[in-house]
Design an enzyme around this catalytic site. Structure first.
Site, PDB file in Angstrom:
ATOM      1  N   TYR A  96       0.861  -1.203   0.000  1.00 17.25           N
ATOM      2  CA  TYR A  96       0.000   0.000   0.000  1.00 17.25           C
ATOM      3  C   TYR A  96       0.885   1.238   0.000  1.00 17.25           C
ATOM      4  CZ  TYR A  96      -2.962   3.726   1.923  1.00 17.25           C
ATOM      5  OH  TYR A  96      -3.620   4.911   2.127  1.00 17.25           O
ATOM      6  N   GLU A 104      -3.631   7.526  -3.965  1.00 16.56           N
ATOM      7  CA  GLU A 104      -3.485   6.269  -3.232  1.00 16.56           C
ATOM      8  C   GLU A 104      -3.364   5.104  -4.192  1.00 16.56           C
ATOM      9  OE1 GLU A 104      -5.952   5.020   0.532  1.00 16.56           O
ATOM     10  OE2 GLU A 104      -6.864   4.078  -1.208  1.00 16.56           O
TER      11      GLU A 104
END
Lengths: 290, 380
Positions: free
Chosen positions: B101, B190
């Protein structure tokens, strides 16, 4: 006393020759503010109703000893105008302009803190010390001079609560609209600290809204650093997550920034939070009478 | 402004971040065509501005173009969190070894850019932050210093990423993502998951990209990515008319001046037991055209049964607003009862103007609370 603006304020209006700048600049002067200069590049040598206009802030400061700036230039040029005022040694700087890009404000915020300059806004109604000076677009005639400090992220909501206070016979030391953007020059905590050390201010009203965590930080500051009582109001209990409610900064992100969380943070530190603007004014009145 | 996955990935690609090749499709036939061009197994991904697409069945594998057409047929038109799927992204399927991530966000609290990286990708990051905070590396970028390669290195080392080949690739991607974040004036970039393929290549498998609305004036290409068809029709109409409007789910239409007062008005309607239909900020002014536009948007909502007009006159004078309301009522057919509360500068005069004109179905109340109660009563 009062904070940020008072009788010693010598105001330079950046964008004085524009229609908004002129309207509010002259309005501020009619309230007694010492409006000493305007700045519009290319219009140096002109005047606006007797107020001399300069090409640069530096020239305005040299000629008029301006010590406070009000920025009224359009959003694409606002950051430039703010930096110009900082580097000309002016402060406080009050930026009324709405729509300044957030990334520019990150840099400006860091820079004003390094330079030790007080900045209010952007996207704010300005600062009013009733009976002393008005810098911005707050309608001075609905406020009276008094002991209640008022700090808010909103414009009309501040007028509403100020008006309710006036109807209860209460007046204000200074009203500070810090602005509705995600990053503003001065936070609630910055302004609360000024009210705490201002002899005229005896009580403070904080008007917050959804988004960010400045109300939570204010709650912690009030508990550890303030002796003066604070009453709060928070707008946006009914706001859905992920939607921008008018102000660029009024947005609940994920589970963060809700009105309920802010209310709870304030109440946990002993700050009374009004459910409506009317109740908020009544809570202040009760404090004053106590 | 939120971007779709395919738009975010296009921006990623321009900044050098590795992404899989894909095609956009709005019909099952286009999906088949896209899969044919990609020549191999593909993933059919619903394009909606909402999380939880996978769980909702909006992401499906397809081994052949015929299968891709079938999957697209199932996904197109599907409802994901109240949003109808109008587009699918057909992407070459990836062989996934591991999921990480990576994000860059605008940290309002710290007033700095925040970098976050963890090797526990593919799941809800808020969960990782709570369950294993030590696995989540967080680092701020000082606005005056700007981004440097050490930021990326420290992030990767602190997250415990050990493979040197992956370290090198991720550090490079952090720099590229930061360039995209600043170049596109983003509030959020993101990548979840950031995958490692079986060949050891690090690549962005998804994209969440939010751009600052206030910067769109100088990012015309990104501004043109806005999908008006996907927005709530009333919110789209509001945008077209320049009205600040957010649809809520109730019966009392709300119109205020200023964002804070409008939010407080919506709250007060709820507080007295009603359900607000919307948030609508008329702005500082109160001219007739602004009132007409706002009323047009508010009454476009069939759920609305009454309208609460809450004005505090500051610079704007209430007598001007009252004239604006009357003029607007003259131009606009509205059957809804309307409650007007005027306070502040020239409020007396404003109320008198409304009382004298006495348009049918218009009620003037002295305070915000009284007016809210009346509007809620009239909506019942």
């Amino acid at each position: 006393m009062a904070i940020l603006v008072d009788r010693s304020t010598r105001l330079v209006v950046q964008g004085l020759t524009g229609s908004e700048g002129r309207f509010h600049g002259l309005r501020n002067r009619s309230h007694g503010t010492d409006v000493v200069a305007g700045v519009t590049p290319g219009k140096g040598g002109q005047d606006v109703d007797g107020i001399p206009v300069f090409d640069t802030v530096a020239a305005a400061v040299e000629e008029t000893e301006a010590n406070t700036a009000m920025v009224f230039v359009p959003a694409p040029f606002a950051a430039d105008a703010i930096y110009e005022a900082i580097d000309a040694g002016v402060g406080p700087i009050v930026c009324i302009t709405e729509g300044v890009p957030a990334h520019e404000m990150l840099h400006i915020h860091a820079y004003v803190h390094v330079r030790g300059v007080a900045m209010i806004g952007p996207n704010c109604p300005g600062v009013l010390s009733p009976g002393k000076a008005n810098v911005g677009i707050i309608p001075a005639e609905i406020f009276r001079e008094g002991s209640v400090g008022l700090v808010s992220r909103s414009g009309t909501l501040t007028y509403q609560i100020g008006h309710e206070l006036a109807q209860l016979g209460l007046g204000n030391s200074t009203i500070v609209g810090i602005g509705g953007d995600p990053v503003v020059g001065s936070s609630f905590v910055d302004v609360l600290a000024r009210f705490e050390s201002d002899p005229q201010t005896e009580q403070v009203v904080l008007i917050g809204e959804i988004g960010g965590e400045e109300e939570e930080k204010a709650a912690a500051f009030i508990e550890s650093e303030m002796t003066k009582p604070v009453v709060a109001y928070i707008a946006g209990f009914t706001a859905p997550p992920g939607k921008t409610m008018g102000h660029a900064g009024a947005i609940i992100s994920g589970s963060a920034g809700t009105a309920q969380a802010k209310k709870e943070a304030l109440e946990a530190r002993g700050v009374k939070v009004g459910t409506t603007p009317t109740e908020t004014a009544e809570l202040v009145a009760a404090l004053v009478r106590a | 402004m939120d971007l779709y996955e395919f738009q975010g990935k296009e921006l990623f690609r321009r900044f050098g971040i590795p992404v899989s090749e894909g095609r956009l499709a709005t019909t099952p036939e286009e999906a088949r065509q896209g899969a044919q061009e990609l020549d191999g197994p593909v993933v059919v991904k619903a394009q909606v501005l909402a999380g939880g697409r996978g769980k909702a069945g909006g992401i499906k594998l397809a081994a052949t173009p015929a299968e891709a057409e079938e999957r697209a047929r199932e996904i197109l038109g599907m409802d994901i969190r109240g949003l109808a799927v109008q587009k699918v992204w057909i992407e070459r399927a990836s062989e996934i070894e591991r999921e990480y991530y990576l994000s860059i966000s605008f940290d309002r609290g710290a007033k700095k850019t925040l970098l976050m990286f963890t090797t526990q990708g593919g799941i809800d990051i808020e969960e990782v932050a709570v369950s294993s905070p030590e696995a989540l590396a967080r680092l701020h970028v000082d606005p005056l210093e700007g981004y440097h390669a050490w930021h990326g290195r420290r992030l990767v080392y602190e997250a415990g990423l050990e493979d040197p080949g992956e370290q090198k690739q991720v550090v490079k991607i952090v720099g590229q993502l930061h360039a995209a974040f600043t170049g596109c004036e983003a509030m959020l970039c993101e990548i979840n998951p950031l995958i490692v393929t079986t060949e050891g290549e690090v690549r962005a498998l998804d994209s969440k990209f939010t751009v600052d609305d206030n910067a769109l004036f100088r990012l015309p290409e990104i501004a043109s990515m806005r999908d008006l068809a996907a927005a709530d029709p009333l919110e789209a109409l509001a945008r077209e008319k320049g009205v600040t409007y957010v649809k809520l789910d109730g019966e009392v239409g709300v119109l205020g001046n200023g964002a804070g007062l409008s939010m407080a008005t919506v709250d007060v309607v709820t507080f007295v037991g009603g359900r607000p239909a919307n948030f609508c900020d008329l702005g500082g002014g109160g001219d007739a055209q602004g009132v007409v536009d706002a009323l047009e948007v508010i009454t476009g909502d069939p759920q609305v049964r009454s309208i609460f007009f809450n004005i505090f006159g500051g610079i704007t004078r209430c007598d001007e607003v009252a004239r604006g309301i009357l003029q607007a009522l003259g131009q606009l057919e509205t059957r809804h009862p309307m409650v007007v509360r005027l306070d502040g500068t020239n409020a007396e005069e404003g109320r008198r103007i409304l009382r004298d004109a006495a348009p049918p179905n218009l009620y003037v109340e002295p305070t915000m609370l009284d007016a809210a109660r009346r509007a809620v009563e009239l909506a019942a």
